[in-house]
Write an enzyme that holds these catalytic residues in place. Structure first.
Site, short mmCIF file in Angstrom:
data_model
loop_
_atom_site.label_atom_id
_atom_site.label_comp_id
_atom_site.label_asym_id
_atom_site.label_seq_id
_atom_site.Cartn_x
_atom_site.Cartn_y
_atom_site.Cartn_z
N ARG A 147 0.86 -1.18 0.00
CA ARG A 147 0.00 0.00 0.00
C ARG A 147 0.89 1.22 0.00
NH1 ARG A 147 -3.59 2.44 5.03
NH2 ARG A 147 -1.74 3.71 5.36
N TYR A 159 -2.14 12.20 6.67
CA TYR A 159 -2.48 11.04 7.50
C TYR A 159 -2.05 9.75 6.78
CZ TYR A 159 -5.12 7.77 10.34
OH TYR A 159 -5.46 6.73 11.16
N ASP A 210 -4.99 3.98 0.16
CA ASP A 210 -6.07 4.32 1.11
C ASP A 210 -6.39 5.79 0.99
OD1 ASP A 210 -7.79 4.48 3.24
OD2 ASP A 210 -6.49 3.42 4.66
N HIS A 212 -8.74 7.17 2.85
CA HIS A 212 -9.18 7.59 4.19
C HIS A 212 -10.43 8.45 4.12
CE1 HIS A 212 -4.87 6.63 5.28
NE2 HIS A 212 -5.57 5.88 6.09
N GLU A 236 -8.93 2.07 -1.40
CA GLU A 236 -9.65 1.87 -0.12
C GLU A 236 -10.35 3.14 0.34
OE1 GLU A 236 -7.02 0.53 2.98
OE2 GLU A 236 -8.39 1.24 4.53
N GLU A 262 -13.51 -0.37 7.19
CA GLU A 262 -12.79 -0.57 8.45
C GLU A 262 -13.51 0.13 9.60
OE1 GLU A 262 -8.95 1.03 7.34
OE2 GLU A 262 -9.33 2.83 8.50
N ARG A 283 -13.69 -4.64 4.48
CA ARG A 283 -12.57 -4.30 5.37
C ARG A 283 -12.90 -4.50 6.84
NH1 ARG A 283 -7.77 -3.43 5.12
NH2 ARG A 283 -7.59 -1.35 5.99
N GLU A 339 -4.41 -7.03 5.68
CA GLU A 339 -3.47 -5.95 5.98
C GLU A 339 -2.53 -6.41 7.09
OE1 GLU A 339 -5.36 -2.39 7.45
OE2 GLU A 339 -3.54 -1.19 7.19
N TRP A 402 -13.86 12.15 7.60
CA TRP A 402 -12.90 11.09 7.91
C TRP A 402 -13.13 10.04 6.89
CZ3 TRP A 402 -8.60 9.44 8.88
CH2 TRP A 402 -7.88 9.82 10.02
#
Ligand code: CS2
Ligand code: MG
Length: 402
Positions: A147, A159, A210, A212, A236, A262, A283, A339, A402
């Site tokens: 990743r 981040y 990702d 995020h 992701e 996630e 996830r 992951e 987020w």
């Protein structure tokens, strides 16, 4: 057989972990992970005040009934705190079941569907060059999937990227740090990151990224489309997950595979995404998705729609969740990838683990149950210390996704 006692172990070897230990009248005990990054004490209190008293006297073998007791019985269904507590209870009960039957947990979940578990590594850097260098180091370690995340020119701190060459840790001590974000700068930069990687390392490595949850649906659609030439394994969390319909835009405009969830904690967070085949990977991890009892159902539901698993496995999930995931991943047919973000060495001072990494894959041991143990005396050496995930604002100060 009866549950005689249970306790919550809160410790912080490098970062905070919450562990539930359930004891029985047969001398067998089970462990479950109850860590919810940045909200650890909420779950610990939930378990101590409401769940542990209700667990005492129950037969720990009745995993299905106990799951529904805590899910339906509270009236206030779902939510991260409730579901993390239920997950910990469920994990600990399945751990007990495996120990009672003297067999590793994957045997109770379907046996071995594979010998080893494909994992992806994190490679991040402050800029393009450092990210490429770090990606090369992960490839050297044998990873087949990486990743990549990079600092973005013009954005102070990104981040998901390590700072000062320290190992990346999502939470920081104390109240949340405030980060600033600029989506146009991000969108303009990311294709270059993948172009660079493919030009240096070729097509043989699976690439992941990702977002995020930082894009609107139409921005995410643009990104997914622009990344198509680099054949990602997945993109992701391209959009904020609570709007399931947002994923339709991404799907309608691109063939880049999508992973999400996630932050989800129930099959109902996924219903539209699965039945309309808007995603490719789920996830949601065992620690937040209701443990084995619920995740077996989610994975089976996803499998009917050709969707695979790709569980969250950052450092804020304890070694118990990692081992639990490896059992689960060994057994189910529609496993995709796991992951793998290694814990700091100090974590092994408290947890005895039963898995190992070798050449791009993880291997799980044959100890009965989940197979991870905790040293309570050592855990006391590392007291809880409040830490939070950062919050995000746009450069004008507006609170952001987020
Ligand atoms: C990330 C994590 O690993 C991931 O995919 O999204 O860093 C995640 O943000 C943290 O685990 C949140 O606690
Ligand atoms: Mg993520």
């Amino acid at each position: 057989m009866k549950i005689t006692d249970a306790k919550v172990i809160l410790c912080s070897p490098g970062r905070n972990f919450v562990t539930l230990k359930i004891l029985t009248d047969q001398g067998v005990y089970g462990l479950g992970d109850a860590t919810l990054n940045g909200r650890e004490k909420a779950v610990a209190t939930y378990l101590e005040e409401y769940c542990i008293p209700a667990l005492i006297g129950k037969d720990p073998q009745n995993t299905e009934d106990i799951w529904h007791y805590f899910y339906r019985g509270v009236y206030w269904k779902r939510g991260a705190v409730t579901m993390t507590a239920i997950s910990a209870i469920d994990m600990a009960l399945w751990d007990i079941k495996g120990k009672l039957l003297n067999t590793p947990l994957y045997n109770l979940l379907g046996g071995k569907s594979r010998d080893k578990i494909l994992v992806y590594a994190h490679a991040g850097g402050k800029d393009l060059d450092e990210t490429m260098e770090n990606a090369g180091m992960e490839i050297e370690k044998g990873f087949h999937a990486v990743r990549i995340q990079s600092g973005i020119p013009g954005i102070g701190h990104t981040y998901g990227v390590p700072t000062d060459s320290k190992p990346y840790e999502p939470a920081q001590k104390g109240l949340p740090r405030e980060d600033y974000w600029d989506t146009p700068k991000y969108l303009n930069f990311v294709p270059e990151l993948f172009e660079k990687f493919r030009s240096i390392y070729g097509d043989g490595i699976h690439l992941l990224h990702d977002v995020h949850h930082r894009c609107t649906p139409i921005e995410a659609a643009r990104l997914a489309r622009e990344l198509e030439p680099y054949h990602l394994f997945w993109l992701e969390d391209p959009v904020s997950g609570e709007l399931q319909e947002g994923l339709r835009h991404v799907r309608n405009h691109s063939t880049t595979p999508i992973a999400i969830g996630e932050v989800f904690n129930s099959v109902y967070d996924y219903s539209t995404l699965i039945t309309e085949q808007l995603i490719d990977y789920i996830r949601m991890p065992l620690v937040h998705g209701g443990g084995f009892t619920h995740m077996l159902k989610v994975a089976a539901f996803a499998s009917v729609y050709h969707i695979q698993t790709g569980f969250h496995g950052a450092t804020d999930l304890s070694p118990i969740t990692m081992a639990a995931a490896l059992h689960f991943n060994t057994a189910i047919n529609n496993f995709g990838i796991q992951e793998y973000m290694p814990h700091q060495e100090i974590v092994n001072d408290v947890f005895r683990i039963n898995y190992r990494y070798q050449k791009g894959y993880m291997h799980i041991g044959d100890e009965p149950g989940i197979g991870v143990d905790i040293d309570e005396q050592k855990a006391r050496k590392y007291p809880y210390s409040m830490a939070c995930l950062p919050v995000n604002r746009k450069t004008d100060g507006t609170m952001f996704y987020w």
